[in-house]
Design an enzyme around this catalytic site. Structure first.
Site, mmCIF file in Angstrom:
data_model
loop_
_atom_site.group_PDB
_atom_site.id
_atom_site.type_symbol
_atom_site.label_atom_id
_atom_site.label_comp_id
_atom_site.label_asym_id
_atom_site.label_seq_id
_atom_site.Cartn_x
_atom_site.Cartn_y
_atom_site.Cartn_z
ATOM 1 N N ASP A 94 0.954 -1.304 -0.113
ATOM 2 C CA ASP A 94 0.012 0.099 0.010
ATOM 3 C C ASP A 94 0.811 1.196 0.081
ATOM 4 O O ASP A 94 1.517 1.304 0.723
ATOM 5 C CB ASP A 94 -1.005 0.040 1.162
ATOM 6 C CG ASP A 94 -2.025 1.058 1.377
ATOM 7 O OD1 ASP A 94 -1.857 2.106 0.494
ATOM 8 O OD2 ASP A 94 -2.711 1.174 2.136
ATOM 9 N N LYS A 159 -1.142 10.566 -13.459
ATOM 10 C CA LYS A 159 -2.369 10.776 -14.319
ATOM 11 C C LYS A 159 -3.271 11.599 -13.587
ATOM 12 O O LYS A 159 -3.409 11.349 -12.307
ATOM 13 C CB LYS A 159 -2.826 9.378 -14.532
ATOM 14 C CG LYS A 159 -4.100 9.386 -15.438
ATOM 15 C CD LYS A 159 -4.821 8.019 -15.432
ATOM 16 C CE LYS A 159 -3.908 7.096 -16.260
ATOM 17 N NZ LYS A 159 -4.529 5.772 -16.512
#
Length: 302
Positions: A94, A159
């Site tokens: 994570d 992005k």
């Protein structure tokens, strides 16, 4: 890049298979590099939300990490498992967990990163407001780790989904980087909200020491970083000045002579075509468990 995908009509999809890239997204990073020369002087790199690994492939090739004598190090991080890539250290973890940061620093021998990128995106719902919000939160999560490990003067690329509130993100990033540019590679479909934010020359906030803490929200993490502009309602309530909209410069990347991702190209006359298998088969597809249950007779039609 499955055979049933609409991508099979896209020339970038086929070229990715022909050239050995795991996904067509490799061309997006290549075209961003053509425009911004991202990898000059870069040694330590972190690729966040890296699966299936096409950006890590590009990084490995550009930094010549396949060569054992290379001093560059690349770390790819994703919650999904990734098949090995030569010259890349893959971590299934994570990106918001403190132990992930520790593992990366351990691979870098305590040194900071020169370049951090993220091509991650949520599973889109088609509801643009929700998709844009979730994507913005993903970017802020990546930015948490970035502020902890990126060296001053480093570069961050991620992005984004451009929407009506994207100027808030531009404002927040502008407080951490000298230059913030919105770029649209030619290999990214014009019909998509997708673009990429290129943040150049990281400038850490004075008197703020970022620290990853377990179960900490992005709002709590950046509370003392003085990022972004105040909300209009808060400004009016507290008689604070409200900043104007922040608009980042927009650049279209990729040579005009390169392929258009929204166009359909005819096959050259007399040229034979063959169906190409994916470069890398899915390592943990969501349908895998269902197929196993079906084989065992557990999954029955109701």
């Amino acid at each position: 890049m499955g055979k049933g995908s609409k991508d099979k009509r896209d020339l970038y999809y086929r070229k990715a298979k022909e050239e050995g890239w795991r996904a067509r997204s490799a061309f997006k990073l290549l075209q961003l590099d053509e425009q911004f020369n991202l990898f000059e002087g870069v040694r330590n790199v972190v690729d966040l939300c890296a699966a299936p690994g096409s950006w890590s492939q590009v990084l490995s090739q550009k930094l010549n990490c396949i060569d054992s004598s290379s001093s560059s190090k690349i770390v790819a991080v994703d919650l999904q498992p990734m098949s090995p890539i030569p010259g890349v250290e893959c971590i299934q973890a994570d990106i918001t967990h403190p132990k992930t940061l520790e593992r990366i620093l351990g691979i870098f021998n305590g040194q900071l990163a020169d370049f951090i990128c993220s091509d991650g995106a949520p599973d889109v719902t088609g509801l643009h407001d929700i998709d844009e919000y979730i994507q913005a939160q993903l970017i802020l999560s990546a930015l948490q780790l970035t502020t902890c490990i990126l060296k001053p003067g480093g570069t961050f690329v991620a992005k984004i989904f451009r929407g009506r509130d994207i100027d808030l993100l531009y404002s927040q990033l502008g407080n951490l980087f000298e230059k913030v540019i919105c770029a649209k590679p030619r290999s990214s479909r014009s019909t998509s909200l997708e673009s990429f934010i290129v943040c150049i020359n990281y400038k850490p906030q004075k008197d703020w020491k970022p620290k990853l803490t377990l179960n900490q929200s992005t709002e709590e993490f950046f509370k003392d970083a003085n990022l972004g502009r105040a909300k209009l309602s808060e400004s009016l309530e507290n008689n604070l000045p409200f900043e104007e909209r922040v608009v980042a410069p927009f650049i279209a990347c990729g040579d005009l002579s390169s392929y258009d991702s929204d166009a359909t190209y005819s096959i050259e006359e007399g040229k034979q075509t063959t169906s190409l298998d994916p470069v890398q088969m899915p390592t943990a597809p969501p349908y895998k468990k269902a197929l196993e249950m079906k084989r065992k007779g557990i999954l029955l039609r109701q």
